[in-house]
Design a protein around this motif. Structure first.
Motif, PDB file in Angstrom:
ATOM      1  N   PRO A  43      10.306  -4.939   6.133  1.00  0.00           N
ATOM      2  CA  PRO A  43      11.085  -3.759   6.485  1.00  0.00           C
ATOM      3  C   PRO A  43      11.160  -2.792   5.064  1.00  0.00           C
ATOM      4  O   PRO A  43      11.242  -3.510   4.036  1.00  0.00           O
ATOM      5  CB  PRO A  43      12.379  -4.287   6.762  1.00  0.00           C
ATOM      6  N   ILE A  44      11.377  -1.636   5.252  1.00  0.00           N
ATOM      7  CA  ILE A  44      11.455  -0.723   4.054  1.00  0.00           C
ATOM      8  C   ILE A  44      12.770   0.102   4.311  1.00  0.00           C
ATOM      9  O   ILE A  44      12.707   1.044   4.603  1.00  0.00           O
ATOM     10  CB  ILE A  44       9.839   0.003   3.491  1.00  0.00           C
ATOM     11  N   SER A  45      13.914  -0.475   4.083  1.00  0.00           N
ATOM     12  CA  SER A  45      15.382   0.273   4.263  1.00  0.00           C
ATOM     13  C   SER A  45      15.507   1.391   3.439  1.00  0.00           C
ATOM     14  O   SER A  45      16.405   2.105   3.754  1.00  0.00           O
ATOM     15  CB  SER A  45      16.363  -0.808   4.102  1.00  0.00           C
ATOM     16  N   SER A  46      14.904   1.288   2.284  1.00  0.00           N
ATOM     17  CA  SER A  46      14.922   2.648   1.646  1.00  0.00           C
ATOM     18  C   SER A  46      14.573   4.035   2.212  1.00  0.00           C
ATOM     19  O   SER A  46      14.722   5.228   1.788  1.00  0.00           O
ATOM     20  CB  SER A  46      14.323   2.420   0.101  1.00  0.00           C
ATOM     21  N   VAL A  47      13.823   3.764   3.267  1.00  0.00           N
ATOM     22  CA  VAL A  47      13.196   4.950   3.930  1.00  0.00           C
ATOM     23  C   VAL A  47      14.118   5.379   5.072  1.00  0.00           C
ATOM     24  O   VAL A  47      14.462   6.544   5.570  1.00  0.00           O
ATOM     25  CB  VAL A  47      11.891   4.711   4.461  1.00  0.00           C
ATOM     26  N   GLY A  48      14.697   4.135   5.737  1.00  0.00           N
ATOM     27  CA  GLY A  48      15.786   4.558   6.862  1.00  0.00           C
ATOM     28  C   GLY A  48      15.469   3.129   7.860  1.00  0.00           C
ATOM     29  O   GLY A  48      14.696   2.319   7.518  1.00  0.00           O
ATOM     30  N   ALA A  49      16.736   2.985   8.768  1.00  0.00           N
ATOM     31  CA  ALA A  49      16.844   1.931   9.560  1.00  0.00           C
ATOM     32  C   ALA A  49      15.685   1.868  10.589  1.00  0.00           C
ATOM     33  O   ALA A  49      15.399   2.875  11.029  1.00  0.00           O
ATOM     34  CB  ALA A  49      18.224   2.214  10.221  1.00  0.00           C
ATOM     35  N   GLY A  50      14.969   0.756  10.624  1.00  0.00           N
ATOM     36  CA  GLY A  50      14.065   0.470  11.491  1.00  0.00           C
ATOM     37  C   GLY A  50      12.673   1.135  10.775  1.00  0.00           C
ATOM     38  O   GLY A  50      11.608   0.780  11.663  1.00  0.00           O
ATOM     39  N   ALA A  51      12.402   1.325   9.586  1.00  0.00           N
ATOM     40  CA  ALA A  51      11.126   1.519   9.151  1.00  0.00           C
ATOM     41  C   ALA A  51      10.534   0.389   8.606  1.00  0.00           C
ATOM     42  O   ALA A  51      11.265  -0.405   7.852  1.00  0.00           O
ATOM     43  CB  ALA A  51      11.417   2.602   7.985  1.00  0.00           C
ATOM     44  N   TYR A  52       9.244   0.213   8.668  1.00  0.00           N
ATOM     45  CA  TYR A  52       8.661  -0.867   8.269  1.00  0.00           C
ATOM     46  C   TYR A  52       7.205  -0.589   7.423  1.00  0.00           C
ATOM     47  O   TYR A  52       6.681   0.492   7.799  1.00  0.00           O
ATOM     48  CB  TYR A  52       8.097  -1.618   9.467  1.00  0.00           C
ATOM     49  N   GLU A  53       6.659  -1.370   6.739  1.00  0.00           N
ATOM     50  CA  GLU A  53       5.637  -1.091   6.054  1.00  0.00           C
ATOM     51  C   GLU A  53       4.608  -2.124   6.329  1.00  0.00           C
ATOM     52  O   GLU A  53       4.658  -3.273   6.190  1.00  0.00           O
ATOM     53  CB  GLU A  53       5.942  -1.091   4.721  1.00  0.00           C
ATOM     54  N   ILE A  54       3.353  -1.661   6.818  1.00  0.00           N
ATOM     55  CA  ILE A  54       2.237  -2.299   7.212  1.00  0.00           C
ATOM     56  C   ILE A  54       1.393  -2.530   5.823  1.00  0.00           C
ATOM     57  O   ILE A  54       1.054  -1.646   5.165  1.00  0.00           O
ATOM     58  CB  ILE A  54       1.464  -2.082   8.406  1.00  0.00           C
ATOM     59  N   ARG A  55       1.179  -3.589   5.369  1.00  0.00           N
ATOM     60  CA  ARG A  55       0.395  -3.963   4.187  1.00  0.00           C
ATOM     61  C   ARG A  55      -0.801  -4.506   4.552  1.00  0.00           C
ATOM     62  O   ARG A  55      -1.254  -5.426   5.320  1.00  0.00           O
ATOM     63  CB  ARG A  55       1.275  -5.006   3.155  1.00  0.00           C
ATOM     64  N   HIS A  56      -2.013  -3.853   3.845  1.00  0.00           N
ATOM     65  CA  HIS A  56      -3.228  -4.037   3.776  1.00  0.00           C
ATOM     66  C   HIS A  56      -4.103  -4.526   2.536  1.00  0.00           C
ATOM     67  O   HIS A  56      -3.898  -3.375   1.774  1.00  0.00           O
ATOM     68  CB  HIS A  56      -4.097  -3.523   4.814  1.00  0.00           C
ATOM     69  N   ARG A  57      -4.719  -5.348   2.109  1.00  0.00           N
ATOM     70  CA  ARG A  57      -5.418  -5.293   0.901  1.00  0.00           C
ATOM     71  C   ARG A  57      -6.689  -5.838   1.178  1.00  0.00           C
ATOM     72  O   ARG A  57      -6.998  -6.891   1.970  1.00  0.00           O
ATOM     73  CB  ARG A  57      -4.615  -6.418  -0.103  1.00  0.00           C
ATOM     74  N   ASP A  58      -7.735  -5.263   0.481  1.00  0.00           N
ATOM     75  CA  ASP A  58      -9.212  -5.718   0.612  1.00  0.00           C
ATOM     76  C   ASP A  58      -9.715  -5.279  -0.883  1.00  0.00           C
ATOM     77  O   ASP A  58      -8.977  -5.012  -1.812  1.00  0.00           O
ATOM     78  CB  ASP A  58      -9.829  -4.875   1.690  1.00  0.00           C
ATOM     79  N   ALA A  59     -11.092  -5.232  -0.781  1.00  0.00           N
ATOM     80  CA  ALA A  59     -11.753  -5.161  -2.364  1.00  0.00           C
ATOM     81  C   ALA A  59     -11.487  -3.605  -2.794  1.00  0.00           C
ATOM     82  O   ALA A  59     -11.506  -3.278  -3.776  1.00  0.00           O
ATOM     83  CB  ALA A  59     -13.336  -5.260  -1.944  1.00  0.00           C
TER      84      ALA A  59
END
Length: 107
Positions: A43-59
Motif C-alpha cells: 500500500p502507498i497511503s501517501s498517494v491516497g486511500a486504496g493506492a498500491y504500488e506493484i514492485r518489479h526488479r530485474d537486471a
C-alpha cells in the motif's frame, strides 16, 4: 474483469519500459483485473486511500506501477516509473497523488 484506465502519461510511461518489464507488470495488472493480488506490492497511503504500488526488479533496475482498484468501474493506473534510488522520489508520489484526485472526475 475490471477494465484498466490509465491516467496521464502512465500508459506511455509503461510502454517505454523494456519488453520483459512491460510483460511482467502487465501480468501483475491482469491479476488485479481478475480480483487477485500482485506477487510483490505494498500500500502507498501517501498517494491516497486504496493506492498500491506493484514492485518489479530485474537486471534493468527497479520498476513500479501505482494503481487504485477500489473503484467499482475500473482499475486506475496512476503512474508507471523506474526507481533510481532506494526511496521513491517525492515527484513520483506527488504525480500519483495528483492523478489520484482525478479519479472522481474520470468518466
Amino acid at each position: 474483469m475490471k477494465p484498466l484506465r490509465f491516467l496521464g502519461s502512465s500508459l506511455d510511461d509503461l510502454r517505454e519500459m523494456p519488453a520483459p518489464v512491460r510483460q511482467a507488470l502487465g501480468v501483475e495488472l491482469m491479476t488485479v483485473q481478475y480480483g487477485g493480488l500482485p506477487s510483490d506490492f505494498k500500500p502507498i497511503s501517501s498517494v491516497g486511500a486504496g493506492a498500491y504500488e506493484i514492485r518489479h526488479r530485474d537486471a534493468n533496475g527497479a520498476f513500479r506501477v501505482i494503481y487504485v482498484a477500489k473503484q467499482a468501474d475500473a482499475i486506475y493506473v496512476l503512474h508507471a516509473f523506474q526507481k533510481k534510488t532506494r526511496t521513491t522520489r517525492k515527484t513520483d508520489i506527488d504525480l500519483a497523488a495528483k492523478r489520484y484526485k482525478l479519479i472522481g472526475e474520470a468518466p
